[in-house]
Write an enzyme that holds these catalytic residues in place. Structure first.
Site, PDB file in Angstrom:
ATOM      1  N   SER A   1       5.924   2.056   3.492  1.00  0.00           N
ATOM      2  CA  SER A   1       4.553   1.580   3.302  1.00  0.00           C
ATOM      3  C   SER A   1       4.499   0.093   3.621  1.00  0.00           C
ATOM      4  CB  SER A   1       4.116   1.801   1.855  1.00  0.00           C
ATOM      5  OG  SER A   1       2.993   0.979   1.588  1.00  0.00           O
TER       6      SER A   1
ATOM      7  N   ASP B   1       4.407   9.179  -3.634  1.00  0.00           N
ATOM      8  CA  ASP B   1       4.027   7.809  -3.259  1.00  0.00           C
ATOM      9  C   ASP B   1       3.908   6.961  -4.521  1.00  0.00           C
ATOM     10  OD1 ASP B   1       2.981   5.520  -2.152  1.00  0.00           O
ATOM     11  OD2 ASP B   1       1.199   6.485  -1.279  1.00  0.00           O
TER      12      ASP B   1
ATOM     13  N   HIS C   1      -3.294   6.382   4.568  1.00  0.00           N
ATOM     14  CA  HIS C   1      -3.613   6.824   3.205  1.00  0.00           C
ATOM     15  C   HIS C   1      -4.905   6.120   2.789  1.00  0.00           C
ATOM     16  CE1 HIS C   1      -2.100   6.844  -1.279  1.00  0.00           C
ATOM     17  NE2 HIS C   1      -3.209   7.537  -1.112  1.00  0.00           N
TER      18      HIS C   1
ATOM     19  N   MET D   1       0.568  11.109  -6.110  1.00  0.00           N
ATOM     20  CA  MET D   1       0.735   9.717  -6.523  1.00  0.00           C
ATOM     21  C   MET D   1       1.613   9.702  -7.764  1.00  0.00           C
ATOM     22  SD  MET D   1      -0.795   8.250  -4.142  1.00  0.00           S
ATOM     23  CE  MET D   1      -0.296   6.634  -4.762  1.00  0.00           C
TER      24      MET D   1
ATOM     25  N   MET E   1      -7.427   5.176   0.351  1.00  0.00           N
ATOM     26  CA  MET E   1      -7.785   5.014  -1.065  1.00  0.00           C
ATOM     27  C   MET E   1      -9.152   4.349  -1.107  1.00  0.00           C
ATOM     28  SD  MET E   1      -4.031   3.940  -2.388  1.00  0.00           S
ATOM     29  CE  MET E   1      -3.550   3.538  -0.713  1.00  0.00           C
TER      30      MET E   1
ATOM     31  N   HIS F   1       3.486   4.231   6.945  1.00  0.00           N
ATOM     32  CA  HIS F   1       2.452   4.567   5.953  1.00  0.00           C
ATOM     33  C   HIS F   1       1.548   3.341   5.761  1.00  0.00           C
ATOM     34  CE1 HIS F   1       1.042   6.829   2.367  1.00  0.00           C
ATOM     35  NE2 HIS F   1       0.920   5.628   1.800  1.00  0.00           N
TER      36      HIS F   1
ATOM     37  N   MET G   1      -7.273   0.313   1.168  1.00  0.00           N
ATOM     38  CA  MET G   1      -7.886   0.207  -0.172  1.00  0.00           C
ATOM     39  C   MET G   1      -9.214  -0.532  -0.078  1.00  0.00           C
ATOM     40  SD  MET G   1      -4.596  -0.780  -2.473  1.00  0.00           S
ATOM     41  CE  MET G   1      -2.998   0.028  -2.237  1.00  0.00           C
TER      42      MET G   1
ATOM     43  N   ASP H   1      -1.653   1.828   3.796  1.00  0.00           N
ATOM     44  CA  ASP H   1      -2.459   1.988   2.585  1.00  0.00           C
ATOM     45  C   ASP H   1      -3.786   1.253   2.719  1.00  0.00           C
ATOM     46  OD1 ASP H   1      -0.814   3.549   0.762  1.00  0.00           O
ATOM     47  OD2 ASP H   1       0.595   1.868   0.888  1.00  0.00           O
TER      48      ASP H   1
HETATM   49  C1  DX5 Z   1       0.193   2.603  -3.981  1.00  0.00           C
HETATM   50  C2  DX5 Z   1       0.322   2.867  -2.501  1.00  0.00           C
HETATM   51  C3  DX5 Z   1       1.733   2.983  -2.108  1.00  0.00           C
HETATM   52  C4  DX5 Z   1       2.539   1.722  -2.310  1.00  0.00           C
HETATM   53  C5  DX5 Z   1       3.892   2.131  -2.783  1.00  0.00           C
HETATM   54  O1  DX5 Z   1      -1.116   2.422  -4.305  1.00  0.00           O
HETATM   55  O2  DX5 Z   1      -0.351   4.059  -2.141  1.00  0.00           O
HETATM   56  O3  DX5 Z   1       1.916   3.512  -0.796  1.00  0.00           O
HETATM   57  O4  DX5 Z   1       2.662   0.922  -1.193  1.00  0.00           O
HETATM   58  O5  DX5 Z   1       4.585   0.990  -3.113  1.00  0.00           O
HETATM   59  P1  DX5 Z   1       5.985   1.033  -3.869  1.00  0.00           P
HETATM   60  O6  DX5 Z   1       6.909   1.857  -3.045  1.00  0.00           O
HETATM   61  O7  DX5 Z   1       6.390  -0.395  -3.942  1.00  0.00           O
HETATM   62  O8  DX5 Z   1       5.734   1.645  -5.222  1.00  0.00           O
HETATM   63 ZN    ZN Z   2       0.186   5.090  -0.114  1.00  0.00          ZN
END
Ligand code: DX5
Ligand code: ZN
Length: 225
Positions: A8, A175, A66, A137, A68, A33, A37, A35
């Site tokens: 990620s 994740d 991903h 998650m 979110m 990956h 947000m 993320d």
């Molecule tokens: C969390 C994200 C993850 C995040 C994981 O909200 O969806 O993909 O980057 O980070 P680590 O591996 O540091 O927990």
């Molecule tokens: Zn993620």
């Protein structure tokens, strides 16, 4: 079972994102990956389609996006145009999840559905045969570097059993809080896709060693499972 490792970029150095992505690609990453947000569904803001487009230019690895974000259906097309290979949406943001999955497929990419730690499997049971991946998650989404919530392992095993009963090659991802200590148990419980941010980009031992250690521990978990 395969071990699919998706670093990620949330924990990467954004000032040199291209180099970071090339480094994980060189050391065997199976996908990148990303993320996304929105500051509404999760209490953090990250990036949008322009970053996906920029990364598309530096790697041939699958870009696993991903989402979110609330109302993800408004943005599916722009992420696919930017070069995403897979879009994962949260069941909590999709009142018409089946329709959203169909919309993702109509754009020609793979579809994943993510569940927050408190969200029961039952909410996705009916859509399971229609997706390419379930993403569990294992922390509350929003930030990298959190500790895994151990109770989520039960859900990993539960969904693995449901996938086995369907006899379809649906991937089961985890994740959040995936690291050298937790990955073997996650693999033993049935996960085959491992998203890891801080355990890779924040690793004191460096990216190469961190990725090799994660993969080895996940394989051990699969053998023990
Ligand atoms: C969390 C994200 C993850 C995040 C994981 O909200 O969806 O993909 O980057 O980070 P680590 O591996 O540091 O927990
Ligand atoms: Zn993620």
């Amino acid at each position: 079972m395969n071990v699919h490792i998706a670093p990620s970029i949330l924990s990467a150095d954004f000032a040199k994102l291209g180099e970071e992505v090339r480094a994980v690609a060189e050391h065997g990453a199976d996908a990148i990956h990303i993320d996304v947000m929105d500051g509404h569904f999760v209490p953090n803001l990250t990036f949008g389609a322009p970053i996906v487009a920029a990364l598309r230019r530096v790697t041939t690895l699958p870009l696993d996006v991903h989402l979110m974000i609330e109302q993800p259906e408004r943005y599916l097309e722009q992420f696919v145009e930017a070069g995403a290979d897979m879009l994962t949406v949260h069941v909590e943001t999709c009142p018409h999840l089946h329709r959203t999955v169909q919309a993702i497929h109509a754009l020609g990419v793979r579809a994943g559905v993510a569940l927050n730690p408190h969200t029961p499997f039952e909410l996705i049971r009916e859509v399971l045969p229609d997706v390419e991946r379930v993403l569990i998650m294992t922390v509350n989404p929003g930030f990298g570097g959190q500790r895994l919530i151990p109770r989520t392992l039960g859900k990993v095993a539960q969904i693995r059993a449901a996938i086995a009963a369907l006899d379809q090659p649906i991937e089961l991802g985890v994740d959040g809080g995936v690291d050298r200590e937790t990955i073997a148990d996650l693999a033993r419980s049935g996960a085959d896709v491992f998203v890891a941010g801080s355990a890779i980009f924040g690793a004191a031992e460096g990216i190469a060693e961190a990725m090799a250690a994660l993969r080895a521990a996940a394989r051990r978990g699969h053998q023990a499972g």
